[in-house]
Write a protein that holds these residues in place. Structure first.
Motif, PDB file in Angstrom:
ATOM      1  N   GLY A  11      46.521  17.655  19.670  1.00  0.00           N
ATOM      2  CA  GLY A  11      46.902  16.789  18.560  1.00  0.00           C
ATOM      3  C   GLY A  11      45.798  15.813  18.214  1.00  0.00           C
ATOM      4  O   GLY A  11      45.277  15.126  19.094  1.00  0.00           O
ATOM      5  N   ALA A  34      42.886  20.321  18.178  1.00  0.00           N
ATOM      6  CA  ALA A  34      43.794  20.144  17.049  1.00  0.00           C
ATOM      7  C   ALA A  34      43.277  20.910  15.847  1.00  0.00           C
ATOM      8  O   ALA A  34      42.078  21.184  15.724  1.00  0.00           O
ATOM      9  CB  ALA A  34      43.932  18.665  16.686  1.00  0.00           C
ATOM     10  N   ALA A 172      51.118  16.511  19.467  1.00  0.00           N
ATOM     11  CA  ALA A 172      50.915  17.280  18.239  1.00  0.00           C
ATOM     12  C   ALA A 172      51.793  16.848  17.069  1.00  0.00           C
ATOM     13  O   ALA A 172      51.935  17.585  16.090  1.00  0.00           O
ATOM     14  CB  ALA A 172      51.124  18.766  18.521  1.00  0.00           C
TER      15      ALA A 172
END
Length: 322
Positions: A11, A34, A172
């Motif tokens: 994330g 990410a 995330a």
């Protein structure tokens, strides 16, 4: 995806970057993975410190206090952090009690009637951090890299794809629910309009309850972020011109200078929302440790440093158990 035994943070939004920085400063090797760095929803945030509509309060209180302290220090470091301590008003069109987080702010007080816009009957004045998100996320990115963090732009569709790692940290955002097989995570769509600043120095926010139509504006030097919307269950990231027009009109009704301010850009994000913020340790089916850090709703910035510090403790505990 080979990680060579590092801590892998999944994330690239404010939670992922803040967690990555915190882990690196704890002396742990970190790789951040990410699809977008920084994340689009974090870029779209206003953003003002305030633990709005997030639970559980006992934990939220401590996470928010930690972040408040960090943001206060960042505000003293200069404009490059994107953080400023700013005074302003939150007002209501009905009699409203002070929120529970009011006791965390030393200058929180009830407004005099002269401080309220027409049509408002109660309100409070206080000083909190305002965060210019593009500037702040760039600062976090640079700080992460400066500490030796590694970044990989890749879509993570399953945590099972992360190999050779000591601990996985799931930051995330909206995708965190899918990665954790948590159907309780839902989007709340937010849209903002960024305009040239016509001279506004204080923030304004309306206590609009559960309405999807928000009224708020946050000055960031040369620009002002106007808000907004909170459309539950809508994850669309497409700009809506009619919604943008309504945002400008609602804000201009509070401060007429905004009516003719030149529009700089539009920002849209999907707040990752859950009945309670999830910061806890778990495991994959193969036993690999996973630390979840998601479900912050519209308080991701507010909770970021507090949650990151708790994640760091959980990561160390998990690493020692491996």
């Amino acid at each position: 995806m080979t990680t060579n035994g590092k801590i892998v943070v999944v994330g690239g939004g404010v939670s992922g970057l803040t967690t990555g920085v915190t882990l690196l400063e704890a002396g742990l090797p970190v790789r951040l993975v990410a699809e977008e760095i920084p994340g689009r929803t974090s870029l779209a945030a206003g953003a003002m410190w305030g633990p709005y509509l997030v639970e559980p309060w006992a934990k939220v209180r401590e996470w928010s206090l930690t972040s408040l302290d960090v943001f206060g220090r960042l505000a003293s470091e200069g404009a490059e952090t994107g953080v400023r301590m700013t005074s302003g008003v939150e007002a209501s069109r009905h009699l409203a009690e002070a929120p529970p987080w009011s006791e965390l702010l030393p200058d929180f007080r009830a407004c005099d009637s002269a401080e309220l816009p027409a049509g408002f009957v109660s309100g409070y004045r206080f000083t909190v951090p305002l965060v210019d998100m593009p500037v702040y996320l760039d600062y976090l990115h640079r700080r992460f890299l400066g500490l030796g963090g590694e970044i990989e732009a890749e879509v993570v569709r399953t945590l099972d794809a992360v190999d050779d790692t000591a601990v996985i940290v799931n930051c995330a955002g909206l995708g965190a629910g899918e990665l954790a097989d948590d159907a309780s995570v839902r989007p709340i769509r937010g849209q903002h309009v960024v305009v040239e600043n016509p001279g506004i120095t204080e923030f304004f926010s309306e206590d609009s309850g559960m309405s999807p139509d928000l009224v708020c504006f946050y000055p960031h030097g040369d620009t002002v972020v106007l808000g907004g919307t909170a459309i539950d269950g809508d994850g669309s990231l497409t700009e809506d011109e009619a919604v943008a027009k309504g945002i400008v009109e609602r804000c201009a009704a509070i401060d007429a200078r905004l009516a003719d301010a030149r529009i700089v850009e539009h920002r849209v994000g999907a707040r990752p929302t859950r009945s309670e913020v999830r910061v806890e340790a778990a495991h994959r089916k193969d036993g690999a440790p996973v630390i979840h850090n998601y479900g912050h709703g519209g308080a991701g910035v507010t909770l970021s440093w507090g949650c990151a510090q708790e994640v760091a403790l959980l990561v160390v505990e998990a690493a020692f158990r491996v």
